[in-house]
Design an enzyme around this catalytic site. Structure first.
Site, PDB file in Angstrom:
ATOM      1  N   ASP A   1      63.740 -31.346 -35.992  1.00 27.37           N
ATOM      2  CA  ASP A   1      64.989 -31.826 -35.374  1.00 27.37           C
ATOM      3  C   ASP A   1      66.205 -31.063 -35.893  1.00 27.37           C
ATOM      4  O   ASP A   1      67.340 -31.503 -35.709  1.00 27.37           O
ATOM      5  CB  ASP A   1      65.161 -33.336 -35.593  1.00 27.37           C
ATOM      6  CG  ASP A   1      65.142 -33.729 -37.059  1.00 27.37           C
ATOM      7  OD1 ASP A   1      65.124 -32.838 -37.929  1.00 27.37           O
ATOM      8  OD2 ASP A   1      65.149 -34.942 -37.342  1.00 27.37           O
TER       9      ASP A   1
ATOM     10  N   TYR B   1      71.931 -42.412 -48.358  1.00 31.94           N
ATOM     11  CA  TYR B   1      71.080 -41.670 -47.440  1.00 31.94           C
ATOM     12  C   TYR B   1      71.726 -41.504 -46.078  1.00 31.94           C
ATOM     13  O   TYR B   1      72.134 -42.468 -45.462  1.00 31.94           O
ATOM     14  CB  TYR B   1      69.733 -42.391 -47.277  1.00 31.94           C
ATOM     15  CG  TYR B   1      68.859 -41.699 -46.275  1.00 31.94           C
ATOM     16  CD1 TYR B   1      68.282 -40.473 -46.573  1.00 31.94           C
ATOM     17  CD2 TYR B   1      68.643 -42.251 -45.017  1.00 31.94           C
ATOM     18  CE1 TYR B   1      67.501 -39.816 -45.649  1.00 31.94           C
ATOM     19  CE2 TYR B   1      67.859 -41.600 -44.094  1.00 31.94           C
ATOM     20  CZ  TYR B   1      67.295 -40.389 -44.412  1.00 31.94           C
ATOM     21  OH  TYR B   1      66.531 -39.739 -43.489  1.00 31.94           O
TER      22      TYR B   1
ATOM     23  N   ASP C   1      71.164 -31.200 -38.347  1.00 26.92           N
ATOM     24  CA  ASP C   1      70.479 -32.093 -37.416  1.00 26.92           C
ATOM     25  C   ASP C   1      71.576 -32.853 -36.695  1.00 26.92           C
ATOM     26  O   ASP C   1      72.272 -33.661 -37.292  1.00 26.92           O
ATOM     27  CB  ASP C   1      69.567 -33.042 -38.223  1.00 26.92           C
ATOM     28  CG  ASP C   1      68.922 -34.111 -37.347  1.00 26.92           C
ATOM     29  OD1 ASP C   1      69.291 -34.218 -36.156  1.00 26.92           O
ATOM     30  OD2 ASP C   1      68.053 -34.839 -37.866  1.00 26.92           O
TER      31      ASP C   1
ATOM     32  N   GLY D   1      87.701 -26.120 -43.592  1.00 27.24           N
ATOM     33  CA  GLY D   1      87.675 -24.780 -44.170  1.00 27.24           C
ATOM     34  C   GLY D   1      86.299 -24.267 -44.529  1.00 27.24           C
ATOM     35  O   GLY D   1      86.104 -23.068 -44.682  1.00 27.24           O
TER      36      GLY D   1
ATOM     37  N   LYS E   1      61.839 -32.067 -42.688  1.00 20.18           N
ATOM     38  CA  LYS E   1      61.282 -33.244 -43.378  1.00 20.18           C
ATOM     39  C   LYS E   1      60.998 -32.950 -44.846  1.00 20.18           C
ATOM     40  O   LYS E   1      60.010 -33.395 -45.417  1.00 20.18           O
ATOM     41  CB  LYS E   1      60.009 -33.755 -42.671  1.00 20.18           C
ATOM     42  CG  LYS E   1      60.206 -34.139 -41.220  1.00 20.18           C
ATOM     43  CD  LYS E   1      61.161 -35.306 -41.020  1.00 20.18           C
ATOM     44  CE  LYS E   1      61.316 -35.646 -39.550  1.00 20.18           C
ATOM     45  NZ  LYS E   1      62.351 -34.792 -38.879  1.00 20.18           N
TER      46      LYS E   1
ATOM     47  N   LYS F   1      67.990 -36.076 -43.691  1.00 22.81           N
ATOM     48  CA  LYS F   1      67.311 -35.184 -44.630  1.00 22.81           C
ATOM     49  C   LYS F   1      68.069 -33.879 -44.756  1.00 22.81           C
ATOM     50  O   LYS F   1      68.756 -33.445 -43.870  1.00 22.81           O
ATOM     51  CB  LYS F   1      65.889 -34.887 -44.166  1.00 22.81           C
ATOM     52  CG  LYS F   1      64.831 -35.873 -44.517  1.00 22.81           C
ATOM     53  CD  LYS F   1      64.586 -36.211 -45.976  1.00 22.81           C
ATOM     54  CE  LYS F   1      64.796 -35.187 -47.029  1.00 22.81           C
ATOM     55  NZ  LYS F   1      65.249 -35.798 -48.276  1.00 22.81           N
ATOM     56  N   ASP F   2      67.886 -33.275 -45.914  1.00 21.45           N
ATOM     57  CA  ASP F   2      68.596 -32.054 -46.243  1.00 21.45           C
ATOM     58  C   ASP F   2      67.672 -30.852 -46.016  1.00 21.45           C
ATOM     59  O   ASP F   2      67.511 -30.014 -46.882  1.00 21.45           O
ATOM     60  CB  ASP F   2      69.037 -32.127 -47.704  1.00 21.45           C
ATOM     61  CG  ASP F   2      68.109 -33.013 -48.530  1.00 21.45           C
ATOM     62  OD1 ASP F   2      66.981 -33.271 -48.073  1.00 21.45           O
ATOM     63  OD2 ASP F   2      68.491 -33.438 -49.620  1.00 21.45           O
ATOM     64  N   ASP F   3      67.019 -30.855 -44.872  1.00 18.19           N
ATOM     65  CA  ASP F   3      66.014 -29.842 -44.560  1.00 18.19           C
ATOM     66  C   ASP F   3      66.551 -28.434 -44.795  1.00 18.19           C
ATOM     67  O   ASP F   3      67.544 -28.034 -44.204  1.00 18.19           O
ATOM     68  CB  ASP F   3      65.577 -30.039 -43.115  1.00 18.19           C
ATOM     69  CG  ASP F   3      65.167 -31.489 -42.892  1.00 18.19           C
ATOM     70  OD1 ASP F   3      64.356 -32.004 -43.673  1.00 18.19           O
ATOM     71  OD2 ASP F   3      65.691 -32.094 -41.955  1.00 18.19           O
TER      72      ASP F   3
ATOM     73  N   HIS G   1      62.945 -38.342 -34.558  1.00 13.14           N
ATOM     74  CA  HIS G   1      63.324 -37.213 -35.424  1.00 13.14           C
ATOM     75  C   HIS G   1      62.336 -36.044 -35.297  1.00 13.14           C
ATOM     76  O   HIS G   1      62.267 -35.201 -36.182  1.00 13.14           O
ATOM     77  CB  HIS G   1      63.359 -37.663 -36.886  1.00 13.14           C
ATOM     78  CG  HIS G   1      64.474 -38.609 -37.220  1.00 13.14           C
ATOM     79  ND1 HIS G   1      65.764 -38.188 -37.447  1.00 13.14           N
ATOM     80  CD2 HIS G   1      64.489 -39.952 -37.360  1.00 13.14           C
ATOM     81  CE1 HIS G   1      66.525 -39.242 -37.729  1.00 13.14           C
ATOM     82  NE2 HIS G   1      65.770 -40.323 -37.680  1.00 13.14           N
TER      83      HIS G   1
ATOM     84  N   ARG H   1      60.997 -41.189 -43.699  1.00 12.60           N
ATOM     85  CA  ARG H   1      62.191 -41.798 -44.302  1.00 12.60           C
ATOM     86  C   ARG H   1      62.667 -41.067 -45.550  1.00 12.60           C
ATOM     87  O   ARG H   1      63.299 -41.674 -46.423  1.00 12.60           O
ATOM     88  CB  ARG H   1      61.939 -43.290 -44.593  1.00 12.60           C
ATOM     89  CG  ARG H   1      61.662 -44.070 -43.329  1.00 12.60           C
ATOM     90  CD  ARG H   1      61.345 -45.513 -43.529  1.00 12.60           C
ATOM     91  NE  ARG H   1      60.916 -46.095 -42.270  1.00 12.60           N
ATOM     92  CZ  ARG H   1      61.747 -46.567 -41.323  1.00 12.60           C
ATOM     93  NH1 ARG H   1      63.029 -46.558 -41.529  1.00 12.60           N
ATOM     94  NH2 ARG H   1      61.270 -47.050 -40.198  1.00 12.60           N
TER      95      ARG H   1
HETATM   96  C1  F6R Z   1      62.944 -38.234 -42.380  1.00  9.49           C
HETATM   97  C2  F6R Z   1      63.436 -38.734 -41.118  1.00  9.49           C
HETATM   98  C3  F6R Z   1      62.693 -39.837 -40.485  1.00  9.49           C
HETATM   99  C4  F6R Z   1      63.509 -41.132 -40.453  1.00  9.49           C
HETATM  100  C5  F6R Z   1      62.706 -42.298 -39.848  1.00  9.49           C
HETATM  101  C6  F6R Z   1      63.500 -43.587 -39.750  1.00  9.49           C
HETATM  102  O1  F6R Z   1      63.716 -37.191 -42.806  1.00  9.49           O
HETATM  103  O2  F6R Z   1      64.439 -38.302 -40.622  1.00  9.49           O
HETATM  104  O3  F6R Z   1      61.450 -40.029 -41.080  1.00  9.49           O
HETATM  105  O4  F6R Z   1      63.922 -41.467 -41.755  1.00  9.49           O
HETATM  106  O5  F6R Z   1      62.270 -41.957 -38.562  1.00  9.49           O
HETATM  107  O6  F6R Z   1      64.670 -43.339 -39.065  1.00  9.49           O
HETATM  108  P1  F6R Z   1      65.717 -44.480 -38.683  1.00  9.49           P
HETATM  109  O7  F6R Z   1      66.071 -45.207 -39.962  1.00  9.49           O
HETATM  110  O8  F6R Z   1      66.859 -43.747 -38.100  1.00  9.49           O
HETATM  111  O9  F6R Z   1      65.034 -45.399 -37.703  1.00  9.49           O
HETATM  112 MG    MG Z   2      66.874 -36.319 -37.583  1.00 14.80          MG
HETATM  113 MG    MG Z   3      65.257 -32.621 -39.932  1.00 20.46          MG
END
Ligand code: F6R
Ligand code: MG
Ligand code: MG
Length: 365
Positions: A54, A229, A13, A105, A134, A232-234, A20, A266
């Site tokens: 994303d 954090y 991402d 690498g 997500k 995300k590790d999608d 997102h 989140r």
């Molecule tokens: C979940 C994700 C979103 C964000 C959320 C808050 O993987 O990426 O749900 O965590 O939109 O984002 P921030 O903290 O960047 O405003």
């Molecule tokens: Mg994102």
């Molecule tokens: Mg993502």
């Protein structure tokens, strides 16, 4: 260099549009340009660029083997170039998955997710590449178990003599950085004890008992890599199909059930994994619910013939409807568990701050 084909799926991402929820087409175009240059130079046999939510997904075929430095560097440089575009457009979270300023690498441990496998291309080589947004790598545990070990899902385990011996699962303990293999069906009860805990024990690969690789998944967990954090590790997953391996329909079948995964808003909630067509992979309600797409390819001397959008099928409508119903049901719990993840698994938390602030107000009860 080897005679075998390597299929590398590397994702990151590097900027969301809007928030997102999805990806701007300029990022896709930039990635295509970079990979196309590499193909012209002979480094890649073929490539396909796509996205899920994303996440920018680079699907590449080549002859350099897994963990090849030049291929990982190409992916890294592509993500860096796309980050530049994301910054110019002030897209959201530009470069969020690139945890370092310099390539060292391999992209492993640096933010991007990687699933790779090297194999001899068969007479016909149908492949499904799953890509999710997500959620996190443990999301593949349940479907991989069903595909390769559950006779109620995969008829071939029972009635196809070439699959009847079962499969071997390689499981990684992402906390302890250890791995173990389980031979199934003999060890399915042992296997399930581990992979049911899908935050810690993650299936990384599945092999046929003759050693042939059948599936490979990304197991990178960004929160563990960065110690905090950072996004995300999608995850992504490659599955080879047919002729002694589960049929395409058996590989897709587990996704007709929207199982509950961690991720969503989140990265801190449980929600249903919704199988969708490519054009529907834009998680927007409460930043979700989590999505999965399935891209089908036939390999032809390393060329990626496809993709076919495999969840673009009304047979998955019911899974989508159920996912919406489950999403509604879980959402009504608001900030309560089990919709919200347990304290130790939250990727956003105010708990430490609150504990400090309210320290003096706690009385013996
Ligand atoms: C979940 C994700 C979103 C964000 C959320 C808050 O993987 O990426 O749900 O965590 O939109 O984002 P921030 O903290 O960047 O405003
Ligand atoms: Mg994102
Ligand atoms: Mg993502």
């Amino acid at each position: 260099m080897t005679d075998r084909i390597t299929l590398s799926v590397i994702k990151a991402d590097v900027g969301g549009y809007v928030g997102h929820s999805s990806i701007h087409t300029d990022l896709i175009e930039t990635a295509k340009e970079k990979l196309s240059n590499a193909q012209e130079k002979g480094m890649l046999i073929d490539f396909h660029v796509t996205r899920c939510g994303d996440d920018l997904e680079l699907i590449m075929t080549h002859k350099h083997g897994v963990d090849a430095e030049n291929i990982h560097k190409l992916a890294w440089n592509t993500f860096v170039a796309c980050t530049e575009v994301a910054k110019e457009l002030k897209l959201y979270g530009a470069g969020q998955d690139l945890l370092s300023d310099a390539f060292t690498g391999t992209v492993k441990g640096m933010g991007p997710g990687v699933a790779e496998m090297e194999f001899e291309e068969r007479k016909s080589e149908p492949i499904v590449i799953f890509m999710a947004d997500k959620t996190s790598p443990g999301a593949w545990n349940l479907p991989l178990y069903e595909i390769f070990a559950d006779p109620f899902n995969t008829a071939g385990l029972v009635i196809d003599p070439t699959m009847h011996d079962g499969f071997i699962f390689e499981v990684v303990d992402v906390y302890e950085h250890k791995k173990i293999t389980f031979s199934c069906p003999e060890e399915i009860y042992d296997l399930l004890m581990f992979i049911g805990a899908m935050r810690r024990f993650i299936i990384r690969a599945v092999y046929r008992k003759d050693g042939m690789i059948a599936a490979a998944a990304s197991t990178q967990k960004l929160s563990l890599i960065a110690g905090k954090y950072v996004g995300k590790d999608d995850p992504v997953l490659i599955v080879r199909c047919q002729a002694g391996l589960p049929a395409v329909g058996e590989v897709l079948e587990p996704f007709a059930f929207s199982h509950i995964v961690e991720g969503w808003m989140r990265g801190s909630h449980h929600g249903p994994l919704m199988p969708v067509a490519f054009y529907e992979a834009n998680p927007s309600r409460f930043d979700g619910p989590p999505r999965v797409i399935a891209a089908g390819f036939q390999l032809c001397n390393g060329k990626l013939i496809g993709p076919r959008d495999l969840f673009d099928d009304p047979a998955f409508d019911e899974a989508r409807r159920k996912a919406n119903e489950i999403a509604d049901y879980l959402r009504h719990h608001g900030p309560f568990e089990p919709h919200r993840l347990g304290l130790e698994d939250l990727e956003y938390t105010t708990m430490d701050q609150l504990m400090k602030k309210l320290e003096g107000r706690f009385q013996p009860e």
